[in-house]
Design a protein around this motif. Structure first.
Motif, short mmCIF file in Angstrom:
data_model
loop_
_atom_site.label_atom_id
_atom_site.label_comp_id
_atom_site.label_asym_id
_atom_site.label_seq_id
_atom_site.Cartn_x
_atom_site.Cartn_y
_atom_site.Cartn_z
N ALA A 46 0.86 -1.19 0.00
CA ALA A 46 0.00 0.00 0.00
C ALA A 46 0.89 1.24 0.00
N TYR A 47 0.41 2.28 -0.65
CA TYR A 47 1.16 3.53 -0.75
C TYR A 47 0.34 4.69 -0.19
N ARG A 48 1.06 5.69 0.30
CA ARG A 48 0.45 6.92 0.80
C ARG A 48 0.99 8.09 -0.03
N ARG A 49 0.08 8.93 -0.50
CA ARG A 49 0.48 10.09 -1.30
C ARG A 49 1.25 11.07 -0.41
N THR A 50 2.41 11.50 -0.89
CA THR A 50 3.20 12.46 -0.13
C THR A 50 3.20 13.84 -0.77
N SER A 51 3.00 13.91 -2.09
CA SER A 51 2.93 15.23 -2.73
C SER A 51 2.27 15.15 -4.10
N THR A 52 1.67 16.27 -4.48
CA THR A 52 1.08 16.43 -5.81
C THR A 52 1.50 17.80 -6.32
N HIS A 53 2.01 17.85 -7.53
CA HIS A 53 2.45 19.11 -8.14
C HIS A 53 1.88 19.23 -9.55
N MET A 54 1.49 20.44 -9.93
CA MET A 54 1.08 20.72 -11.30
C MET A 54 2.18 21.55 -11.95
N ILE A 55 2.55 21.17 -13.16
CA ILE A 55 3.57 21.92 -13.89
C ILE A 55 2.86 23.01 -14.71
N VAL A 56 3.23 24.25 -14.41
CA VAL A 56 2.63 25.41 -15.07
C VAL A 56 3.74 26.14 -15.82
N THR A 57 3.57 26.32 -17.12
CA THR A 57 4.55 27.04 -17.91
C THR A 57 4.14 28.50 -17.99
N GLY A 58 5.06 29.35 -17.58
CA GLY A 58 4.77 30.78 -17.53
C GLY A 58 5.43 31.54 -18.66
N ARG A 59 5.67 32.79 -18.38
CA ARG A 59 6.30 33.66 -19.38
C ARG A 59 7.69 33.16 -19.74
N ALA A 60 8.08 33.38 -20.94
CA ALA A 60 9.40 33.00 -21.47
C ALA A 60 9.65 31.50 -21.36
N GLY A 61 8.57 30.70 -21.30
CA GLY A 61 8.70 29.25 -21.28
C GLY A 61 9.20 28.68 -19.97
N ARG A 62 9.25 29.49 -18.93
CA ARG A 62 9.73 29.02 -17.62
C ARG A 62 8.67 28.12 -16.98
N ALA A 63 9.06 26.93 -16.56
CA ALA A 63 8.13 25.98 -15.95
C ALA A 63 8.22 26.10 -14.43
N GLU A 64 7.07 25.97 -13.79
CA GLU A 64 6.98 26.06 -12.34
C GLU A 64 6.21 24.84 -11.84
N MET A 65 6.72 24.19 -10.80
CA MET A 65 6.02 23.07 -10.17
C MET A 65 5.24 23.63 -8.99
N ARG A 66 3.93 23.66 -9.12
CA ARG A 66 3.08 24.23 -8.06
C ARG A 66 2.52 23.11 -7.19
N PRO A 67 2.82 23.14 -5.90
CA PRO A 67 2.22 22.15 -5.02
C PRO A 67 0.72 22.39 -4.91
N ILE A 68 -0.05 21.32 -5.04
CA ILE A 68 -1.51 21.40 -4.95
C ILE A 68 -2.00 20.19 -4.17
#
Length: 90
Positions: A46-68
């Protein structure tokens, strides 16, 4: 400690917001990364979720991992699916 990671893609048909973030994100496809840890001492795997992140690409193609949270992601998907479709009857 055993960790597993998975990636899924979610699609938003309309611009949307995520709880905890002020900006309006454009419609489109977004990658979601999930990390889970193996629970030790059980007679089954069995596993327990420890984190969830959404990858959001912003200005100038910079990617950000947003914890959600999974709850906030599901709420955003639900709002997107409930929004009226262009050209559809309300």
């Amino acid at each position: 400690m055993n960790i597993r990671s998975s990636r899924k893609q979610v699609t938003f048909a309309h611009p949307f917001t995520l709880s905890g973030y002020a900006d309006l994100l454009p419609a489109g496809n977004y990658d979601v990364l999930v990390e889970e840890e193996l629970l030790q001492g059980l007679s089954f795997e069995a596993y327990r979720r420890t984190s969830t992140h959404m990858i959001v690409t912003g200005r100038a193609g910079r990617a950000e991992m947003r914890p959600i949270t999974e709850k906030d992601l599901e709420a955003a998907i639900g709002r997107d699916q409930a929004a009226p479709q262009p050209g559809g009857a309300e």
